[in-house]
Design a protein around this motif. Structure first.
Motif, PDB file in Angstrom:
ATOM      1  N   ILE A 155      -5.459   3.377  -2.399  1.00 43.25           N
ATOM      2  CA  ILE A 155      -6.131   3.080  -1.131  1.00 43.25           C
ATOM      3  C   ILE A 155      -7.332   4.010  -1.029  1.00 43.25           C
ATOM      4  CG2 ILE A 155      -5.836   3.055   1.386  1.00 43.25           C
ATOM      5  CD1 ILE A 155      -2.777   2.741   0.823  1.00 43.25           C
ATOM      6  N   ASP A 156      -8.492   3.468  -0.648  1.00 45.63           N
ATOM      7  CA  ASP A 156      -9.660   4.338  -0.516  1.00 45.63           C
ATOM      8  C   ASP A 156      -9.598   5.112   0.802  1.00 45.63           C
ATOM      9  OD1 ASP A 156     -10.635   2.651   1.504  1.00 45.63           O
ATOM     10  OD2 ASP A 156     -12.269   1.852   0.300  1.00 45.63           O
ATOM     11  N   ALA A 157     -10.571   5.991   1.009  1.00 50.65           N
ATOM     12  CA  ALA A 157     -10.571   6.869   2.180  1.00 50.65           C
ATOM     13  C   ALA A 157     -10.698   6.110   3.494  1.00 50.65           C
ATOM     14  CB  ALA A 157     -11.682   7.908   2.057  1.00 50.65           C
ATOM     15  N   SER A 158     -11.189   4.877   3.451  1.00 58.01           N
ATOM     16  CA  SER A 158     -11.299   4.088   4.678  1.00 58.01           C
ATOM     17  C   SER A 158      -9.997   3.356   5.005  1.00 58.01           C
ATOM     18  CB  SER A 158     -12.442   3.073   4.565  1.00 58.01           C
ATOM     19  OG  SER A 158     -12.085   2.033   3.669  1.00 58.01           O
ATOM     20  N   GLY A 159      -9.012   3.437   4.097  1.00 55.51           N
ATOM     21  CA  GLY A 159      -7.725   2.776   4.321  1.00 55.51           C
ATOM     22  C   GLY A 159      -7.617   1.411   3.675  1.00 55.51           C
ATOM     23  N   ARG A 160      -8.615   1.033   2.893  1.00 61.26           N
ATOM     24  CA  ARG A 160      -8.637  -0.279   2.244  1.00 61.26           C
ATOM     25  C   ARG A 160      -7.860  -0.219   0.933  1.00 61.26           C
ATOM     26  NH1 ARG A 160     -13.317  -2.622  -1.006  1.00 61.26           N
ATOM     27  NH2 ARG A 160     -13.830  -0.423  -0.939  1.00 61.26           N
ATOM     28  N   VAL A 161      -6.911  -1.142   0.760  1.00 61.63           N
ATOM     29  CA  VAL A 161      -6.150  -1.219  -0.487  1.00 61.63           C
ATOM     30  C   VAL A 161      -7.077  -1.722  -1.586  1.00 61.63           C
ATOM     31  CG1 VAL A 161      -4.241  -2.358  -1.687  1.00 61.63           C
ATOM     32  CG2 VAL A 161      -3.965  -1.659   0.696  1.00 61.63           C
ATOM     33  N   LEU A 162      -7.185  -0.941  -2.654  1.00 58.45           N
ATOM     34  CA  LEU A 162      -8.018  -1.327  -3.784  1.00 58.45           C
ATOM     35  C   LEU A 162      -7.199  -1.962  -4.895  1.00 58.45           C
ATOM     36  CD1 LEU A 162     -10.383   1.759  -4.040  1.00 58.45           C
ATOM     37  CD2 LEU A 162     -10.766  -0.407  -2.861  1.00 58.45           C
ATOM     38  N   TRP A 163      -5.934  -1.538  -5.016  1.00 57.17           N
ATOM     39  CA  TRP A 163      -5.091  -2.033  -6.103  1.00 57.17           C
ATOM     40  C   TRP A 163      -3.631  -1.826  -5.739  1.00 57.17           C
ATOM     41  CZ3 TRP A 163      -2.066   1.165  -9.530  1.00 57.17           C
ATOM     42  CH2 TRP A 163      -1.530   0.492 -10.634  1.00 57.17           C
ATOM     43  N   ALA A 164      -2.820  -2.803  -6.051  1.00 52.69           N
ATOM     44  CA  ALA A 164      -1.372  -2.699  -5.895  1.00 52.69           C
ATOM     45  C   ALA A 164      -0.738  -3.588  -6.957  1.00 52.69           C
ATOM     46  CB  ALA A 164      -0.939  -3.143  -4.496  1.00 52.69           C
ATOM     47  N   ASP A 165       0.219  -3.026  -7.676  1.00 48.64           N
ATOM     48  CA  ASP A 165       0.870  -3.790  -8.734  1.00 48.64           C
ATOM     49  C   ASP A 165       2.248  -3.201  -8.979  1.00 48.64           C
ATOM     50  OD1 ASP A 165       1.109  -5.785 -10.645  1.00 48.64           O
ATOM     51  OD2 ASP A 165       0.027  -4.680 -12.187  1.00 48.64           O
ATOM     52  N   ASP A 166       3.176  -4.076  -9.358  1.00 52.32           N
ATOM     53  CA  ASP A 166       4.519  -3.598  -9.650  1.00 52.32           C
ATOM     54  C   ASP A 166       4.720  -3.470 -11.148  1.00 52.32           C
ATOM     55  OD1 ASP A 166       4.522  -6.365 -10.095  1.00 52.32           O
ATOM     56  OD2 ASP A 166       6.650  -6.521  -9.681  1.00 52.32           O
ATOM     57  N   GLY A 167       5.795  -2.807 -11.514  1.00 50.74           N
ATOM     58  CA  GLY A 167       6.130  -2.612 -12.917  1.00 50.74           C
ATOM     59  C   GLY A 167       5.737  -1.229 -13.398  1.00 50.74           C
ATOM     60  N   VAL A 168       6.227  -0.888 -14.585  1.00 49.91           N
ATOM     61  CA  VAL A 168       5.961   0.415 -15.178  1.00 49.91           C
ATOM     62  C   VAL A 168       4.520   0.450 -15.690  1.00 49.91           C
ATOM     63  CG1 VAL A 168       6.657   2.023 -16.987  1.00 49.91           C
ATOM     64  CG2 VAL A 168       8.399   0.687 -15.776  1.00 49.91           C
ATOM     65  N   GLY A 176      -6.737   5.887 -13.959  1.00 48.77           N
ATOM     66  CA  GLY A 176      -7.923   5.046 -13.816  1.00 48.77           C
ATOM     67  C   GLY A 176      -8.022   4.426 -12.431  1.00 48.77           C
ATOM     68  N   LYS A 177      -6.910   3.940 -11.911  1.00 50.23           N
ATOM     69  CA  LYS A 177      -6.913   3.326 -10.577  1.00 50.23           C
ATOM     70  C   LYS A 177      -7.114   4.375  -9.485  1.00 50.23           C
ATOM     71  CE  LYS A 177      -6.175  -0.828 -12.128  1.00 50.23           C
ATOM     72  NZ  LYS A 177      -7.177  -1.877 -12.078  1.00 50.23           N
ATOM     73  N   ILE A 178      -6.532   5.562  -9.675  1.00 49.71           N
ATOM     74  CA  ILE A 178      -6.726   6.643  -8.703  1.00 49.71           C
ATOM     75  C   ILE A 178      -8.196   7.086  -8.698  1.00 49.71           C
ATOM     76  CG2 ILE A 178      -6.153   9.053  -8.181  1.00 49.71           C
ATOM     77  CD1 ILE A 178      -3.290   8.375  -9.308  1.00 49.71           C
ATOM     78  N   GLU A 179      -8.778   7.245  -9.874  1.00 51.42           N
ATOM     79  CA  GLU A 179     -10.192   7.637  -9.956  1.00 51.42           C
ATOM     80  C   GLU A 179     -11.094   6.572  -9.338  1.00 51.42           C
ATOM     81  OE1 GLU A 179     -10.584   8.513 -14.141  1.00 51.42           O
ATOM     82  OE2 GLU A 179     -10.003  10.624 -13.826  1.00 51.42           O
ATOM     83  N   ALA A 180     -10.731   5.302  -9.479  1.00 46.97           N
ATOM     84  CA  ALA A 180     -11.515   4.231  -8.843  1.00 46.97           C
ATOM     85  C   ALA A 180     -11.458   4.366  -7.319  1.00 46.97           C
ATOM     86  CB  ALA A 180     -11.010   2.859  -9.288  1.00 46.97           C
ATOM     87  N   ALA A 181     -10.305   4.752  -6.775  1.00 49.54           N
ATOM     88  CA  ALA A 181     -10.183   4.957  -5.321  1.00 49.54           C
ATOM     89  C   ALA A 181     -11.008   6.148  -4.869  1.00 49.54           C
ATOM     90  CB  ALA A 181      -8.722   5.127  -4.932  1.00 49.54           C
ATOM     91  N   ILE A 182     -11.023   7.188  -5.680  1.00 47.27           N
ATOM     92  CA  ILE A 182     -11.840   8.367  -5.371  1.00 47.27           C
ATOM     93  C   ILE A 182     -13.314   7.989  -5.394  1.00 47.27           C
ATOM     94  CG2 ILE A 182     -12.556  10.649  -6.190  1.00 47.27           C
ATOM     95  CD1 ILE A 182      -9.618  10.949  -7.261  1.00 47.27           C
ATOM     96  N   ASP A 183     -13.737   7.271  -6.451  1.00 48.78           N
ATOM     97  CA  ASP A 183     -15.141   6.834  -6.558  1.00 48.78           C
ATOM     98  C   ASP A 183     -15.535   5.939  -5.390  1.00 48.78           C
ATOM     99  OD1 ASP A 183     -15.300   8.263  -8.919  1.00 48.78           O
ATOM    100  OD2 ASP A 183     -15.146   6.477 -10.210  1.00 48.78           O
ATOM    101  N   ALA A 184     -14.675   4.985  -5.035  1.00 44.77           N
ATOM    102  CA  ALA A 184     -14.982   4.072  -3.919  1.00 44.77           C
ATOM    103  C   ALA A 184     -15.109   4.856  -2.621  1.00 44.77           C
ATOM    104  CB  ALA A 184     -13.895   3.005  -3.792  1.00 44.77           C
ATOM    105  N   GLU A 186     -16.070   8.015  -2.335  1.00 47.81           N
ATOM    106  CA  GLU A 186     -17.327   8.773  -2.374  1.00 47.81           C
ATOM    107  C   GLU A 186     -18.524   7.880  -2.162  1.00 47.81           C
ATOM    108  OE1 GLU A 186     -17.002  10.791  -6.133  1.00 47.81           O
ATOM    109  OE2 GLU A 186     -15.659  12.304  -5.302  1.00 47.81           O
ATOM    110  N   GLU A 187     -18.491   6.673  -2.739  1.00 44.22           N
ATOM    111  CA  GLU A 187     -19.603   5.717  -2.564  1.00 44.22           C
ATOM    112  C   GLU A 187     -19.696   5.237  -1.132  1.00 44.22           C
ATOM    113  OE1 GLU A 187     -18.880   2.647  -5.435  1.00 44.22           O
ATOM    114  OE2 GLU A 187     -19.123   4.023  -7.112  1.00 44.22           O
ATOM    115  N   GLY A 188     -18.546   5.143  -0.477  1.00 43.00           N
ATOM    116  CA  GLY A 188     -18.516   4.681   0.900  1.00 43.00           C
ATOM    117  C   GLY A 188     -18.843   5.765   1.896  1.00 43.00           C
ATOM    118  N   GLY A 189     -19.014   7.002   1.401  1.00 41.92           N
ATOM    119  CA  GLY A 189     -19.340   8.119   2.302  1.00 41.92           C
ATOM    120  C   GLY A 189     -18.139   8.665   3.035  1.00 41.92           C
ATOM    121  N   ASP A 190     -16.917   8.213   2.635  1.00 44.26           N
ATOM    122  CA  ASP A 190     -15.717   8.678   3.322  1.00 44.26           C
ATOM    123  C   ASP A 190     -15.085   9.875   2.653  1.00 44.26           C
ATOM    124  OD1 ASP A 190     -14.882   5.270   3.842  1.00 44.26           O
ATOM    125  OD2 ASP A 190     -15.743   6.655   5.278  1.00 44.26           O
TER     126      ASP A 190
END
Length: 191
Positions: A155-168, A176-184, A186-190
């Motif tokens: 989830i990004d800093a604005s509370g928007r779900v960026l990715w959700a998936d089940d399984g190992v 990679g998915k966590i870094e994408a949330a961090i990048d999103a 930072e880009e969003g200014g949050d």
């Protein structure tokens, strides 16, 4: 006559399986059935939930808001009875270690009704070393659980779900998915 009995038995098994799925996952909404629920960009982020954290390795007893407002969040939804959840723990530990120096909320959450002592013992046995929270009303699970356990959510800093998936998942995929949330964030200014 035997064919009729066989068909009746198969029909009954289908009804029971369907009822079990409804009991576990609930009834699908019209939006889910028509595919209109896929447009997360238009949905308002849900308010954070206050969850109780337990005394376990890497976790202190208290409360936390999930997702944490203004901060990217990674949630691992798991259950102690879930064999794939046990298999997921080493990758989670690796991912947590790799993102520990970033500003991300990293939390594992269960909605099981077991004692905190039992949960802490399971956590220690499986080398958990980050915050663990309980969701007794299964509110967080209702929001974010995909089709089964374990489910990983970013989830990004604005509370928007960026990715959700089940399984190992592998540690690389989680990071990679966590870094994408961090990048999103930072880009969003949050962030």
């Amino acid at each position: 006559m035997h064919r009729r009995d066989l068909l009746t038995g198969l029909g009954s098994a289908g009804v029971l399986a369907g009822a079990g799925a409804v009991a576990v996952y609930g009834l699908p909404s019209v939006d889910e059935l028509t595919g209109e629920a896929e447009s997360d960009d238009e949905e308002e982020p849900a308010d954070p939930l206050e969850l109780e954290t337990i005394d376990a390795p890497g976790s202190e007893p208290g409360e936390m808001l999930v997702p944490e407002p203004g901060r990217p969040t990674f949630i691992d939804l798991f259950a102690t009875w879930c064999s794939p959840c046990e298999k997921q723990m080493p990758a989670l530990a690796d991912a947590h270690e790799r993102v520990a120096d970033t500003d991300v909320q990293f939390v594992s959450v269960t909605n099981e009704g077991i004692s905190h002592d039992e949960l802490a013992a399971w956590w220690e046995e499986h080398d958990g070393s980050w915050p663990i929270a309980v969701d007794p009303a299964a509110e967080l699970s209702a929001r974010y659980l995909e089709s089964g356990y374990p489910t990983a959510v970013t989830i990004d800093a604005s509370g928007r779900v960026l990715w959700a998936d089940d399984g190992v998942k592998s540690a690389d995929e989680l990071v990679g998915k966590i870094e994408a949330a961090i990048d999103a964030s930072e880009e969003g200014g949050d962030g």
